[in-house]
Design a protein around this motif. Structure first.
Motif, short mmCIF file in Angstrom:
data_model
loop_
_atom_site.label_atom_id
_atom_site.label_comp_id
_atom_site.label_asym_id
_atom_site.label_seq_id
_atom_site.Cartn_x
_atom_site.Cartn_y
_atom_site.Cartn_z
N TYR C 17 -12.60 -9.27 -76.88
CA TYR C 17 -12.47 -8.47 -78.09
C TYR C 17 -11.92 -7.13 -77.63
CZ TYR C 17 -14.06 -5.39 -81.86
OH TYR C 17 -14.13 -4.45 -82.87
N VAL C 18 -10.90 -6.62 -78.31
CA VAL C 18 -10.33 -5.33 -77.88
C VAL C 18 -10.75 -4.24 -78.86
CG1 VAL C 18 -8.11 -5.75 -79.04
CG2 VAL C 18 -8.24 -4.13 -77.14
N LEU C 19 -11.19 -3.13 -78.30
CA LEU C 19 -11.68 -2.03 -79.14
C LEU C 19 -10.65 -0.92 -79.27
CD1 LEU C 19 -14.07 -0.81 -80.72
CD2 LEU C 19 -14.81 0.24 -78.59
N GLY C 20 -9.97 -0.60 -78.16
CA GLY C 20 -8.99 0.48 -78.23
C GLY C 20 -9.21 1.49 -77.12
N ASP C 63 -18.89 -12.80 -69.71
CA ASP C 63 -20.11 -12.20 -69.16
C ASP C 63 -20.57 -10.99 -69.95
OD1 ASP C 63 -18.27 -10.29 -68.47
OD2 ASP C 63 -19.07 -9.99 -66.46
N ARG C 64 -19.95 -10.72 -71.08
CA ARG C 64 -20.35 -9.62 -71.97
C ARG C 64 -20.13 -8.25 -71.35
NH1 ARG C 64 -23.57 -12.36 -75.96
NH2 ARG C 64 -22.72 -14.44 -75.90
N SER C 65 -19.27 -8.17 -70.37
CA SER C 65 -19.05 -6.82 -69.86
C SER C 65 -17.91 -6.16 -70.61
CB SER C 65 -18.79 -6.81 -68.34
OG SER C 65 -17.87 -7.77 -68.00
N TRP C 66 -18.05 -4.85 -70.75
CA TRP C 66 -16.98 -4.02 -71.28
C TRP C 66 -16.10 -3.62 -70.12
CZ3 TRP C 66 -15.43 -2.75 -76.14
CH2 TRP C 66 -16.30 -3.09 -77.19
N LEU C 67 -14.79 -3.72 -70.32
CA LEU C 67 -13.84 -3.41 -69.25
C LEU C 67 -12.93 -2.27 -69.69
CD1 LEU C 67 -12.69 -7.04 -68.36
CD2 LEU C 67 -14.55 -5.74 -67.33
N VAL C 68 -12.49 -1.49 -68.71
CA VAL C 68 -11.42 -0.53 -68.96
C VAL C 68 -10.15 -1.14 -68.39
CG1 VAL C 68 -10.51 1.77 -68.51
CG2 VAL C 68 -12.96 1.45 -68.95
N VAL C 69 -9.23 -1.48 -69.28
CA VAL C 69 -8.00 -2.15 -68.89
C VAL C 69 -6.85 -1.16 -69.00
CG1 VAL C 69 -6.38 -4.01 -69.49
CG2 VAL C 69 -8.86 -4.39 -69.67
N THR C 70 -6.15 -0.92 -67.91
CA THR C 70 -4.99 -0.04 -67.94
C THR C 70 -3.76 -0.91 -68.15
OG1 THR C 70 -6.10 1.42 -66.40
CG2 THR C 70 -3.74 1.77 -66.72
N ARG C 71 -3.17 -0.76 -69.34
CA ARG C 71 -2.13 -1.69 -69.77
C ARG C 71 -0.91 -0.90 -70.25
NH1 ARG C 71 -0.88 -4.68 -74.81
NH2 ARG C 71 -2.02 -3.03 -75.87
N ASP C 72 0.26 -1.41 -69.94
CA ASP C 72 1.49 -0.81 -70.47
C ASP C 72 1.74 -1.43 -71.83
OD1 ASP C 72 4.23 -0.27 -71.09
OD2 ASP C 72 4.51 0.31 -69.00
N THR C 73 1.71 -0.60 -72.86
CA THR C 73 1.83 -1.14 -74.22
C THR C 73 3.24 -1.63 -74.51
OG1 THR C 73 2.26 1.07 -75.07
CG2 THR C 73 -0.01 0.31 -75.16
N LEU C 74 4.21 -1.26 -73.68
CA LEU C 74 5.58 -1.74 -73.89
C LEU C 74 5.81 -3.10 -73.25
CD1 LEU C 74 7.69 1.50 -73.35
CD2 LEU C 74 7.25 0.30 -75.49
N THR C 75 5.28 -3.28 -72.04
CA THR C 75 5.58 -4.51 -71.29
C THR C 75 4.37 -5.44 -71.21
OG1 THR C 75 4.86 -3.52 -69.23
CG2 THR C 75 7.18 -3.26 -69.80
N HIS C 76 3.21 -4.95 -71.61
CA HIS C 76 1.94 -5.68 -71.48
C HIS C 76 1.52 -5.82 -70.01
CE1 HIS C 76 2.23 -7.75 -75.67
NE2 HIS C 76 2.36 -6.45 -75.71
N GLU C 77 2.18 -5.15 -69.13
CA GLU C 77 1.75 -5.22 -67.73
C GLU C 77 0.37 -4.57 -67.60
OE1 GLU C 77 2.89 -3.72 -63.24
OE2 GLU C 77 4.13 -3.06 -64.92
N ILE C 78 -0.52 -5.26 -66.92
CA ILE C 78 -1.86 -4.72 -66.70
C ILE C 78 -1.95 -4.23 -65.27
CG2 ILE C 78 -4.31 -5.30 -66.61
CD1 ILE C 78 -3.80 -7.17 -68.98
N LYS C 79 -2.19 -2.94 -65.13
CA LYS C 79 -2.12 -2.34 -63.80
C LYS C 79 -3.49 -2.26 -63.14
CE LYS C 79 2.15 0.06 -64.57
NZ LYS C 79 2.77 1.12 -65.34
#
Lengths: 982, 189, 95
Positions: C17-20, C63-79
């Motif tokens: 689930y993505v929160l923002g 596993d119900r963990s909240w993650l901080v995902v660093t993502r490029d919103t243009l390419t969807h690359e996840i760094k």
């Protein structure tokens, strides 16, 4: 006539003849035929009518790019419109019909459109049907709809099954032509997990259609032996009849596998499976698509791509004509002449636009260099072609080659743009490929067999190295490079007749020129104005030649003109496959409470509450209206005792040293001082100050609480609590886990609730008002030792308890409660009676907690603690949410007690017009109160708390009802709460 | 009320069916208790586990086993694992509580889940129709466990053999989950 | 999309689930003098970058963990993917 055009050889199984029907005519073919090859073998050249002008059309290609030969396949509910005959595998008993004609295929009444063509040019619809406006619905649309479309839907439910699935691999190889087989072979031998997918039912790609050799084998034999070697590898999964139709993020691909389309019956198994393929790396070996040259009447049956002619002759043993001419701008076309000659088919001439060709014609075949075909004679089949030198050549089939376009589609699905390669006169994949993809073979512009084989292995080797695998040594397949030079030549300018670009959508060279003249010059505008490339084939054979025409008109180069955006799917995907098995009641899961079976036995009527099915009411014999049942349930509960399944409420186990402080922060009201063995109502806010949810939380132990949520918000609240505990206060020792499913929970409500429970709860537990007062909770045992939890809470306003037992006992428990309650005439009650009783008590639910409701609106402002930092309390104090003129939840009664109330009605002051300006609030919940004998309602109205006794109008403009209502307290029954404390 | 004895019902009424290469059974008689590790309490819990179960806290995605009550410990989150064990005379929570109450937070989950066991050479093909995880034996090995989603339903999957998987899904939607698995078995055999 | 969970490895975004904006971790002190102002900024003023973005994703079907995902919103690359709990602790959030 039986297969008079069938010739020697090919990869068909002559030991397995198959019968089929086309337009009711019985025909014969062989296993290994497509419908198209079998039609050609039977001399059927006219197979359909074009979309707009209803021109006669024949088979144009031998693959999935086919624009013309679309048929209605199968019968009854199984029929499928717009099926490409060129990829429909022949099976015994196949039936197909041609499309898009009124009357017979040979004499289509709609062919009159062709005579009207001067009026039906590009943009015709936009120009013509603009006026008068009223004509659109009454005249234009019905006529256009009747004339539009190609095939017809059966209008019956699709009886086939579909499924979806997930696959994983190290390496996905898309396309099993020379490059794909070469890549898969190397990767397979390395031990990597490989998926090799190809849209064809026979792997090998062009190798099966050509006479080129690999080593001392024919290409087709090499393909077959390579496929056999791959099939024997446990780490390789071969997926024929599978189109990889889309490239998505991070190595995910969509693929459609046709599992039973080649069979007469699916035998109860899924017809097609839609796969999501997760790949670490992908080698795209999608090959290339031949393109035509546009000239006058180049859409006549018998005009066919030169490579397709080779495919029919070499692979299918079907001759597209008895005397074939070739029109080409490159060396490939000449190969068609040689292959035909080798099969003993007469070659009428080879016409090459080039002044010089690097190849020669077969013995005895006349060739015309620097010459063009300008027109075709013959309407339903070619009789002759007219050359630019004025000469007429008698022929029944014209093989056309305008060069080849690498199939770059999937390389562009992630915003990639193809780049122009001048020496190929074609677009090739650009640099921005989808993550993990490399391209090999003709799809990359390696147009010869030798180059494609080498490139496939080279790319696979690179990918294997990147994956950390060693590259297997050993021989790699090699072949010579066949002549493949060509020139840029797109359309014959001196043709005075209409020259066709998009055969499926009937777009001509003239249409493109018109588009340019009228200012629609960008390719995206050109596409929409002329409908170029917008048909089911997405312009696979049409787009590049049309771009070339546009470039010519504007004086730009083709790369400057650019392509339209390639989007998935590569070829059409049936809606049925996209839906998969999620049809009817399998669209989404259903959740059932443990009393479901029992409730069903009682004849309960169920209502969907999210995924849950809950008993709405329990009709008794003689009750003719739902209100009869609901009134009886409410009265029975208030008079004696009622029992309701409340299992669906969310239950969250909260434990930890900091659990008390945690609850104190997620609830707006105080929780720090809740004693063990007690329950408290909790109001949960969002950070913006709006009410998120409410419920009760019980303290079972020093560090152990159980929270309840509303049924609808259980998942959201759990997620929110995890957010708070992990992101906001990660140092707190607090742990949560859902216990919703663990317990079956029943409310026992009414004056006799205690009496009933005393028969259930084991005698050592004191249920007296002193021993177990209102808002008490505890662990008890029931029915002789079964562990249970008991809560003295009330939603109905009556003396009430909720008893929770492990779910395995849920079914037994409802039966036990009803048995124990029998002497008190206990009634089971459903959600409807529950709702009536909560409205009578003024309890808010989802109707009131809309996400725009504040604690203040609910009259609970004082509950929001100002002394602590909790979620939502800071922003709940914003001015805008604390307007003195703000809404307040109150009760409403109709002044005329016999009238009903309607939820959704808006309030206006008496005597004022019913306008938005005068709107003062709305009715959120209504019910008939059996206790009071009239309708009651809850609603929000400005300054409601101060207005008790005032009469306003509830205006329901949807139903046209204006009702005078009196503002009252929201607590219609027992406002002091004496019953629930009794 | 002494004359009413509550009879237990399993979520799937003891479902059992076979297809070519697939055996599907409801698992009953196994208890399940969740164990949350208190902040800073990992060492104490680890010590206790080794004392009473002779095993360690499972890493996320892994399981450990103990002969005590034929227990399997399923690592599901960084601070949480489940103990799956044979039901005995005691209530599930009491059974684990007697061993770990002082060092962990426990919640009975025995009635929260329907348990299905699928095995046989075609079981992986059937699961590939609903499970988006890679179940290849090189990737998801015997003893590994994952929590994921199948047909919109949360599922815990444990590989307990070469072609053998235990599937746990919520009790209330057990019939929908069973339908998802049986349709898959039907579709691939 | 595929999210490389720090504990579980690659998992399909369908499980999440993505929160923002991950700035939601930085919840202000509700007892601060200027709490109203700070909460307004916290809740309503967000960047919307075309490019690198730090987002909160919740492994709801996992596993119900909240993650901080660093993502490029243009390419969807996840760094980068981190456990939100670790990020919060690094930022000094505790009790």
């Amino acid at each position: 006539m039986t297969q008079v055009f069938r010739i020697e050889g090919g990869l068909i199984n002559r030991a397995k003849p198959l019968s089929f029907q086309f337009n009711g005519r019985a025909m014969q073919g062989y296993e290994g035929d497509t419908l198209a090859s079998a039609l050609l073998a039977n001399g059927q050249r006219l197979v359909g009518r074009s979309f707009k002008y209803h021109r006669p059309r024949g088979i144009f290609t031998a693959g999935s790019e086919e624009p013309n030969a679309l048929v209605q396949l199968r019968e009854g509910a199984f029929q499928e419109p717009n099926t490409r005959a060129t990829v429909a595998e022949l099976f015994d008993g196949l039936t197909a019909r041609s499309q898009n004609h009124r009357g017979s295929l040979e004499f289509d009444l709609m062919a009159v459109n062709d005579l009207l063509s001067p009026f039906l040019t590009a943009g015709f619809y936009y120009k013509t049907f603009m006026w008068p406006k009223a004509f659109w619905e009454t005249l234009y649309e019905p006529v256009i709809r009747a004339a539009a479309g190609l095939g017809r839907l059966s209008m019956e439910e699709d009886p086939d099954k579909y499924d979806k699935g997930f696959l994983h691999c190290d390496l996905l190889v898309i396309g099993a032509g020379p490059a794909g087989l070469s890549a898969a072979l190397l990767a397979g031998r390395s031990g990597a997990r490989v998926i090799l997918a190809d849209e064809d039912f026979r792997m090998g790609g062009r190798l099966n259609a050509e006479t080129l050799a690999i080593g001392d084998q024919t290409g087709a034999d090499w393909a077959a032996s390579t496929v056999a070697e791959l099939a024997a590898m446990a780490n390789v999964s071969l997926m024929p009849r599978t189109t990889v139709y889309g490239a998505y993020d991070h190595g995910i691909y969509g693929a459609l596998e046709r599992r039973t389309d080649h069979l007469a019956h699916s035998n109860g198994k899924p017809r097609q499976v839609l796969w999501r393929i997760y790949s670490k790396r992908t080698v795209l070996c999608a090959g290339a698509t031949e393109r035509p040259i546009a000239f006058g009447n180049n859409d006549r049956p018998g005009v066919m791509l030169a490579g397709a002619v080779r495919a029919y002759v070499n692979r299918y043993g079907a001759a597209p004509g008895k005397r074939v001419a070739v029109f080409t701008n490159n060396d490939d076309g000449w190969r068609t002449a040689h292959d035909l000659a080798a099969k003993g088919i007469a070659v009428a001439a080879v016409i090459d636009v080039r002044e010089k060709a690097g190849v020669t014609a077969p013995n005895g075949v006349e060739s015309f260099l620097g010459c063009r075909v300008v027109d075709i004679k013959g309407r339903k089949g070619i009789k002759s072609v007219i050359l630019s030198n004025g000469q007429a050549i008698l022929t029944d089939c014209l093989a056309v080659s305008g060069g080849w376009n690498p199939n770059v589609h999937l390389t562009c699905h992630q915003r990639g743009k193809p780049v122009w390669r001048e020496e190929l006169n074609a677009f090739v994949p650009g640099r921005d490929l989808p993550v993990g993809m490399v391209v090999a073979g003709a799809a990359k512009g390696e147009m010869t067999l030798g180059a494609a084989l080498k490139d496939g292995a080279d790319q696979a080797a690179e990918v294997l190295t990147a994956l950390g695998r060693s590259v297997p040594a050993g021989d790699r397949p090699t072949a010579e490079d066949e002549p493949s030079t060509g020139t840029a030549f797109w359309y014959v300018k001196e043709s005075s007749k209409r020259a066709w670009l998009d055969l499926q959508n009937d777009v001509t060279v003239k249409d493109v020129k018109l588009s340019q003249q009228e200012g629609f010059r960008s390719v995206e505008h050109l596409k929409r104005y002329t409908t170029l490339g917008m048909a089911t084939d997405q312009g696979k054979t049409a787009n590049i030649p049309a771009l070339a025409v546009m470039a010519d008109c504007t004086g730009k180069t083709i790369p400057e003109t650019g392509t339209t955006i390639f989007r998935p799917p590569y070829t059409p995907v049936p809606i049925g496959a996209l839906g998969g098995r999620a049809r009817g009641r399998n669209f989404r899961p259903t959740r059932l409470t443990t009393s479901h079976q029992w409730a069903q036995d009682q004849g309960a009527v169920f209502v969907e509450v999210g995924p849950w099915l809950r008993a709405q009411w329990y009709p008794k014999e003689g009750e003719t209206h739902w209100r009869d049942s609901v009134d009886r349930e409410v009265k029975g509960t208030r008079r004696s005792v009622g029992i309701c399944d409340v299992t669906t409420l969310g239950k969250i186990d909260v434990q930890g040293r900091d659990a008390a402080e945690f609850l104190n922060r997620v609830y707006a009201n105080g929780f720090a001082k809740l004693a063990v063995g007690r329950v408290r109502y909790g109001l949960m806010l969002r950070e913006d100050g709006m009410v998120m949810d409410d419920g009760t939380t019980a303290r079972l132990g020093e560090c152990h609480y159980v929270m309840t949520t509303t049924t609808a918000n259980a998942v959201n609240v759990f997620r929110h609590l995890e957010f708070c505990r992990q992101c906001l206060w990660p140092g707190m020792d607090v742990h949560i886990i859902s216990a919703t499913e663990q317990f079956a929970q029943y409310a026992v409500a009414g004056p006799n609730a205690r009496n009933v429970l005393q028969k259930i709860v084991d005698p050592e537990f004191d249920l007296s008002n002193e021993g177990f007062p209102f808002m008490a909770c505890g662990e008890v045992t029931v029915c002789g030792g079964t562990q249970a939890r008991l809560f003295r809470i009330s939603f109905s306003g009556e003396l009430a308890y909720e008893v929770a037992v492990p779910a395995r006992y849920g079914d037994a428990m409802i039966r036990a409660l009803m048995q124990a309650g029998a002497e008190y005439d206990a009634v089971p009650y459903g959600t409807e009676a529950l709702s009536v009783m909560r409205i009578e008590k003024g309890h808010p639910v989802g109707n009131e907690l809309t996400g725009q409701t504040t604690a203040r609106d609910l009259g609970m402002a004082r509950m929001v603690s100002k002394k602590k930092d909790c979620i939502g309390n800071v922003l709940s104090e914003r001015d805008g949410l604390n307007d003195e003129d703000g809404l307040a939840l109150v009760g409403f009664k109709p002044v005329d007690r016999s009238r009903s109330l309607k939820a959704g009605a808006h309030f206006v002051a008496k005597g004022k017009p019913v306008t938005t300006e005068n709107d003062e609030g709305w009715m959120s919940s209504v019910a008939y109160s059996p206790e009071l004998g009239h309708a009651i309602g809850l609603g929000f109205i400005r300054r409601g708390a101060e207005r008790h006794g005032e009469i306003v109008v509830a205006a329901d403009l949807l139903r046209g009802e204006l009702t005078e209502v009196e503002i009252t307290s929201a607590h219609f029954i027992d406002p002091e709460g004496e019953r629930l404390r009794g | 009320m002494a004359d009413i004895i509550l009879k237990a019902k399993s979520p799937l009424d003891g479902f059992s069916r076979d297809w070519p290469g697939i055996t599907l059974r409801e698992v009953t008689g196994r208890a399940l208790v969740s164990v949350s590790i208190p902040h800073g309490g990992e060492a104490a819990l680890g010590q206790k586990l080794s004392q009473v179960y002779g095993t360690i806290i499972p890493a996320v995605g892994e399981s450990t086993a103990s002969p005590v009550d034929n227990a399997h410990l399923l690592g599901l989150a960084r601070d949480q694992f489940f103990i799956l064990f044979d039901e005995g005379g005691q209530a599930p929570l009491a059974a684990v509580s007697a061993k770990l109450a002082e060092v962990a937070y426990l919640t009975d989950q025995s009635d929260s889940w329907a348990m299905l066991h699928i095995s046989g050479p075609n079981s992986r093909a059937a699961l590939a129709r609903i499970c988006l995880l890679d179940l290849h034996p090189d990737h998801f090995q015997t003893g590994q466990v994952a929590r994921t989603v199948m047909e919109h339903l949360g599922v815990i999957i444990l590989r307990d053999g070469a072609d053998s998987f235990l599937l746990l899904s919520a009790r209330s939607s057990a019939q929908s989950f069973l339908h998802a698995v049986t349709v898959s078995a039907e579709n691939v055999t | 999309m595929i999210i490389h969970h720090p504990l579980l490895g690659p998992r399909d975004a369908a499980e999440f689930y993505v929160l923002g904006d991950a700035a939601l971790i930085d919840r202000p002190d509700g007892q601060a003098e200027d709490a109203a102002e700070r909460f307004y900024g916290y809740l309503y003023l967000r960047d919307n970058p075309a490019g690198e973005h730090r987002e909160l994703w919740y492994h709801e079907q996992g596993d119900r963990s909240w993650l901080v995902v660093t993502r490029d919103t243009l390419t969807h690359e996840i760094k980068k993917v981190e456990l939100a709990r670790d990020v919060a602790l690094q930022k000094g959030r505790g009790q």
